[in-house]
Design an enzyme around this catalytic site. Structure first.
Site, PDB file in Angstrom:
ATOM      1  N   VAL A 366     -10.395  39.298  38.077  1.00  0.00           N
ATOM      2  CA  VAL A 366     -10.887  40.330  38.994  1.00  0.00           C
ATOM      3  C   VAL A 366     -11.626  39.712  40.175  1.00  0.00           C
ATOM      4  CG1 VAL A 366     -12.557  42.223  39.179  1.00  0.00           C
ATOM      5  CG2 VAL A 366     -10.940  42.149  37.250  1.00  0.00           C
ATOM      6  N   ASP A 367     -12.447  38.688  39.918  1.00  0.00           N
ATOM      7  CA  ASP A 367     -13.233  38.067  40.980  1.00  0.00           C
ATOM      8  C   ASP A 367     -12.349  37.438  42.059  1.00  0.00           C
ATOM      9  OD1 ASP A 367     -15.907  38.201  41.402  1.00  0.00           O
ATOM     10  OD2 ASP A 367     -16.438  36.492  40.168  1.00  0.00           O
ATOM     11  N   ASP A 368     -11.367  36.651  41.643  1.00  0.00           N
ATOM     12  CA  ASP A 368     -10.491  36.002  42.615  1.00  0.00           C
ATOM     13  C   ASP A 368      -9.605  37.008  43.328  1.00  0.00           C
ATOM     14  OD1 ASP A 368     -10.549  32.873  42.688  1.00  0.00           O
ATOM     15  OD2 ASP A 368     -10.958  33.443  40.625  1.00  0.00           O
ATOM     16  N   ALA A 371     -11.771  38.650  45.994  1.00  0.00           N
ATOM     17  CA  ALA A 371     -12.045  37.642  47.023  1.00  0.00           C
ATOM     18  C   ALA A 371     -10.821  37.412  47.897  1.00  0.00           C
ATOM     19  CB  ALA A 371     -12.480  36.333  46.367  1.00  0.00           C
ATOM     20  N   ARG A 442     -19.453  43.265  42.611  1.00  0.00           N
ATOM     21  CA  ARG A 442     -18.597  42.752  43.695  1.00  0.00           C
ATOM     22  C   ARG A 442     -17.335  43.592  43.855  1.00  0.00           C
ATOM     23  NH1 ARG A 442     -20.392  37.824  42.363  1.00  0.00           N
ATOM     24  NH2 ARG A 442     -18.598  37.281  41.109  1.00  0.00           N
TER      25      ARG A 442
END
Length: 621
Positions: A366-368, A371, A442
């Protein structure tokens, strides 16, 4: 030119200078000395004598030793870390470049024995020691290999572990069943580090867990002998079917290291392509820091590239700038098109995420994904190719929301109370992937600032409700992948503000907490000790990254550039060129008390983002 603009210009120039020809940024993902020691042990055990690499890794390990003979995971860790010291000691001895009677090794040995000897090692280290002939395997591992056969409906099954847990567990199950051990004529003798016996004892309550699981399989499926063979095959195939193009198993060092030994235990020759390719894949994780080689745990180029590309554009670099265009082209090529393990708990989702590593094709997170989507946002209108990538990325991201309203890292709804019963230190970190404040915050920040979703959308409301329900009493949030409470609070506050809650009492309380912990010099700094102690521990010094996170949260939530924001911005501007221990202090973590990360890119990325947000909101005040 204002001081803020001048500072941003210097950061932009530094980042553009460091971009690779393919459009990526390959700043080191520095993870201590364990991977360096394990690489030496692997090469020596396989009798692959890459002397230049081994000598360089040994020199790096030695360069990190403390005066008392120990190795530390971070500067303010008291005394030293016994597990890291044991790994360093073993790696140095096996390298052949340091003698056992060297004064530095004597000091290390003394520290290890004073802290419990081999018996005090963590489970992963004991598995490495057992696999290389330095420790005896227990009679039975707490988790039988038959768990590979349990259906998803069973309360404790292989796919209830996080993917990170599974890829390390599959080879461990094979090794523990085989009781595999491989020594060479050059293997060191670590028996003098034993304080009692070489027997690895499993507590009785965990043996009963083993029996319960094994009986569960037999009751469901019958014929224990045939089931055992089937389970071993399934564990082997689980590994072989998830080898990435570079030869690594899911792109991680530890899982690949363990896979090599598991395959050897199954009769594979060390000369077979799958093992040679795996070793070459691990060698490709090499980076050089201060003139010495370091084996990274993983390659962080997608993470670095997406964050840097976003920061550049926030700072005013055009989406048509060659640096941005090259980076976006690089990211576009690495969007996932394959189904991975994530689909087991997300059967309605379709591929479209991004992973952490350059060669990652199976394990998006999810983070990448958020981003990378931020990075390509400004290019979506220019091309149908970018529009398609955007649509697929958004679809995958939304499909990954947990039922509790928040977002995990890799897989939906894997939280399992059974994990607490595993006799493995930090099991919740290795085997769990619960909703976290940093991922949820985020994701909300992305959805609120970069998409058409509104605060009233149930998707947003559920994420907001999770954050509001999981705030600490002091006003902070715990961040899973960074250090720790400043990190989590930054993510949560910016997410809540983007979701329309800048005046919520939880946001005001968080801002008050950030203001309270600001240092006299205007900066912020948090110790890695926060992670193990589960409460905020000040570093008693300021870091660029902590300051950028804290001031960025305040910028998002405040209407005016108050004193705390002004002092934080001044700290950043005065410290851009700073070089001391605070600029190399770890700001990422993966395993509390065991595994910390120094991202060499963070000192540029987050100060640039904070300065860009400051200028964008408050002009040149």
């Amino acid at each position: 030119m204002t001081k803020t603009a001048a500072g941003m210009k210097r950061l932009i120039a530094a980042l553009k200078r460091d971009q690779s020809s393919d459009g990526s940024w390959n700043y080191p993902f520095e993870t201590g000395i364990s991977t360096d020691a394990y690489m030496i042990i692997l090469l020596r055990t396989l009798e692959m004598h890459d002397e230049k690499l081994i000598q360089g890794l040994a020199a790096r390990i030695l360069s990190k030793q403390e005066q008392n003979g120990a190795w530390k995971l971070f500067r303010d860790e008291p005394d030293g870390n016994a597990n890291a010291t044991l790994e360093a000691y073993y790696g140095l001895l096996y390298s052949g470049y340091v003698e056992k009677e060297d004064a530095r090794m004597k000091a290390a040995r003394k520290f290890i024995l004073e802290h419990g000897g081999l018996e005090s090692a963590n489970v992963i280290t004991k598995i490495m020691l057992a696999s290389t002939g330095q420790y005896q395997w227990p009679e039975s591992f707490p988790i039988p290999v038959e768990i590979m056969l349990l259906p998803l409906s069973f309360p404790f099954n292989f796919y209830q572990f996080s993917v990170y847990g599974r890829v390390n567990l599959a080879p461990i199950l094979i090794l523990s069943e085989k009781k595999f051990s491989l020594k060479t004529k050059n293997s060191p003798n670590l028996s003098d580090l034993l304080t009692t016996s070489a027997r690895w004892e499993i507590q009785p309550e965990y043996r009963s867990l083993f029996s319960f699981l094994k009986e569960g399989v037999e009751e469901l499926l019958g014929l224990p002998d045939q089931l055992h063979s089937l389970a071993m095959d399934r564990a082997k195939n689980y590994m072989l079917e998830r080898i990435e193009p570079d030869g690594t198993f899911y792109s991680y060092f530890s899982s690949t290291f363990l896979m090599v030994f598991a395959l050897l235990s199954l009769g594979y020759s060390k000369d077979e392509p799958v093992i040679k390719n795996a070793v070459e894949g691990l060698k490709s994780l090499r980076t050089d820091i201060d003139g010495l080689p370091h084996i990274q745990y993983a390659n962080a180029s997608i993470w670095n590239t997406s964050l840097i590309n976003t920061a550049l554009q926030l700072a005013g670099v055009s989406s048509n700038d060659p640096a941005v265009k090259k980076a976006n082209t690089y990211l576009l090529k690495r969007q996932h098109v394959k189904f991975g393990d994530w689909a087991i708990h997300n059967p309605h989702g379709k591929p479209g995420g991004w992973g952490f590593s350059d060669i990652n094709t199976l394990n998006p997170d999810v983070d990448d994904t958020t981003a990378s989507l931020r990075a390509i946002t400004r290019s979506v209108e220019d091309s149908s190719e970018y529009q398609d990538a955007w649509d697929r990325g958004i679809q995958w991201l939304i499909s990954m929301q947990n039922d509790d309203g928040g977002w995990p890292s890799f897989e939906r709804n894997t939280e399992n109370p059974w994990l607490a019963f595993l006799p493995i230190e930090k099991g919740e970190f290795i085997f769990g992937d619960p909703t976290s404040a940093d991922l949820t915050g985020r994701t909300l920040e992305f959805l609120g600032n970069y998409t058409n979703l509104r605060a009233a959308d149930p998707l947003m409301k559920n994420g907001v409700n999770w954050l509001l329900g999981n705030q600490e009493k002091d006003g902070s949030w715990y961040g899973r992948w960074g250090i720790c409470y400043i990190y989590g609070t930054w993510a949560a506050v910016t997410g809540l503000v983007a979701a329309g809650h800048s005046n919520h009492s939880s946001v005001r309380k968080a801002c008050d907490w950030l203001k309270k912990i600001q240092n006299e010099d205007g900066g912020w700094g948090e110790s890695c000790l926060s992670d193990s102690q589960k409460s905020y521990v000040p570093l008693n010094a300021s870091t660029l990254t902590d300051t950028a996170w804290a001031v960025d949260a305040l910028i998002a939530a405040e209407d005016q550039p108050n004193e705390q924001i002004q002092k934080g911005i001044q700290y950043l501007l005065n410290s851009i060129d700073k070089e001391d221990w605070t600029t190399v202090y770890p700001k990422g973590q993966a395993l509390a008390g065991s595994f910390y990360i120094h991202y060499h890119s963070y000192r540029y990325i987050f100060p640039l983002m904070a300065l860009a947000h400051f200028r964008g909101k408050f002009g040149n005040k």
